[in-house]
Scaffold this active site. Structure first.
Site, mmCIF file in Angstrom:
data_model
loop_
_atom_site.group_PDB
_atom_site.id
_atom_site.type_symbol
_atom_site.label_atom_id
_atom_site.label_comp_id
_atom_site.label_asym_id
_atom_site.label_seq_id
_atom_site.Cartn_x
_atom_site.Cartn_y
_atom_site.Cartn_z
ATOM 1 N N GLU A 164 0.875 -1.475 0.054
ATOM 2 C CA GLU A 164 -0.026 -0.169 0.129
ATOM 3 C C GLU A 164 1.016 1.188 -0.003
ATOM 4 O O GLU A 164 1.869 1.287 0.763
ATOM 5 C CB GLU A 164 -0.978 -0.165 1.333
ATOM 6 N N LYS A 214 -9.480 2.064 -2.123
ATOM 7 C CA LYS A 214 -9.687 1.195 -0.603
ATOM 8 C C LYS A 214 -11.006 1.757 -0.104
ATOM 9 O O LYS A 214 -11.285 2.947 0.099
ATOM 10 C CB LYS A 214 -8.826 1.815 0.175
ATOM 11 N N CYS A 246 -5.181 -3.467 2.454
ATOM 12 C CA CYS A 246 -4.886 -3.434 4.082
ATOM 13 C C CYS A 246 -6.042 -3.691 4.769
ATOM 14 O O CYS A 246 -6.601 -4.812 4.717
ATOM 15 C CB CYS A 246 -4.087 -2.132 4.157
ATOM 16 N N VAL A 280 -0.036 -2.473 10.782
ATOM 17 C CA VAL A 280 0.407 -2.151 11.807
ATOM 18 C C VAL A 280 -0.213 -3.117 13.013
ATOM 19 O O VAL A 280 0.394 -3.409 14.067
ATOM 20 C CB VAL A 280 0.182 -0.620 12.348
#
Ligand code: ACM
Length: 266
Positions: free
Chosen positions: A40, A115, A148, A175
Site C-alpha cells: 500500500e 480502498k 490493507c 500495523v
C-alpha cells in the site's frame, strides 16, 4: 495444471522520497515473475500529516487519463519485464483523494481499486473508495484487489471470490498484528490464493508512531502459507502456484459457494 510465478514484495520506504522508493521496489522485483504485488502507498510512504500533503504526493492513476510518475514508471517496468504489477498508490482525481491500488499489465492497460475501508487517520486524509470491489483479467487469471484494512471485513474477500477471483492481491501497510493469520482463513473460506504485500520500518510524522509488521506472504486456497518474509527484511516472497487449486470443492459433497444458504444470512 496451470502454473504462475507470483511475488509479494516487501519494502521499507522513506516518506516522500518517491524516486528512491521506486528504485528500491524495482530492484526487489524477481525476474521471470508473472504477477508481483507491491505494498500500500508503496512509493510515497504512509503517514501523511494532512490532506494537503497527500494532494502534493498523490497522482492520477485512472484508466483513460495521463498517469502520474509512479504509475508511469511501474507501467514501463511491467512492459519491459512481462510482469503484471499491482501497487498501492495515493490517487488524485480532481479534488478527491483515494488510497488506491493500480494493476498494470505488460500491454500497457491498467485497472484500479479504491480502498473501501479506511483505517484510523486515513479517514481524515482520503475519500472512501467509490468503485466497489471488482475482478479483472490479468496474466491469464481472475484477479481481485483489496487494500490493507479491508482484510478485517470478511465481506471484502467474499465479494471478490463470489465475482470469480482466483487470486486476491492485497497491498498493505499493516500495523495491527492479526492480518497474516486471518488471511489463512480468508483464503480457505473463499477457495482463493491471497497475496499480502506489506512494508517494514517505522514512521513518526504525527504524534502516533507507527511500526509496520512485514510478514508479506502468499496463502493457498487450502490455507497453506506457501511463503512468508520476516518482520525486518526487505525482499520478495516468491512462489510458483497452480491456479487450478483455486477451487470451491471442499469434499466430494461440498462446494463452498454452491452450499451457501444466503436466505439465512440476513
Ligand atoms: C491499514 O489499513 N493501512 C492498516
Amino acid at each position: 495444471m496451470k502454473t504462475l510465478t507470483v511475488a509479494s514484495l516487501q519494502n521499507s520506504p522513506e516518506f516522500g522520497n518517491i524516486r528512491a522508493n521506486l528504485h528500491d521496489l524495482i530492484g526487489l522485483l524477481p525476474p521471470g515473475c508473472d504477477l508481483a504485488v507491491l505494498p500500500e502507498l508503496c512509493a510515497t510512504g504512509y503517514q501523511f500529516r494532512d490532506r494537503d500533503e497527500v494532494m502534493d504526493l498523490a497522482e492520477v492513476i485512472a484508466p483513460g487519463q495521463e498517469p502520474g510518475p509512479i504509475t508511469t514508471r511501474l507501467s514501463e517496468v511491467a512492459e519491459a519485464s512481462g510482469t503484471t504489477i499491482i501497487a498501492g498508490v495515493a490517487e488524485r482525481d480532481g479534488d478527491r483523494l483515494f488510497n488506491s491500488a493500480v494493476l498494470l499489465r505488460p500491454d500497457g492497460s491498467r485497472s484500479i481499486y479504491r480502498k473501501i475501508h479506511l483505517f484510523m487517520d486515513e479517514k481524515k486524509l482520503f475519500d472512501p473508495g467509490d468503485l466497489g470491489f471488482s475482478v479483472v483479467d490479468a496474466c491469464g487469471v481472475k484477479v481481485g484487489m483489496m487494500v490493507c484494512f479491508d482484510w478485517i471485513f470478511p465481506e471484502s474477500a467474499r465479494t471478490l471470490a463470489l465475482q470469480g477471483a482466483q487470486i486476491i492481491a492485497h497491498p498493505s501497510n499493516l500495523v495491527l498484528p492479526w492480518c497474516p493469520q486471518a488471511m489463512i482463513t480468508r483464503s480457505l473460506e473463499n477457495g482463493v490464493f491471497t497475496m499480502t504485500a506489506n512494508r517494514i520500518g517505522r514512521e513518526l510524522r504525527t504524534d502516533t508512531p507507527l511500526e509496520f509488521i512485514g510478514l508479506s506472504q502468499v496463502i493457498s486456497p487450502t490455507g497453506e502459507r506457501l511463503v512468508q518474509l520476516g518482520k525486518e527484511e526487505t525482499g520478495a516472497a516468491v512462489v510458483t502456484i497452480n491456479i487450478t487449486e483455486a477451487d470451491k470443492k471442499i469434499t466430494a459433497a461440498n462446494d463452498l459457494f454452491a452450499d451457501r444458504r444466503p436466505e439465512f444470512y440476513k
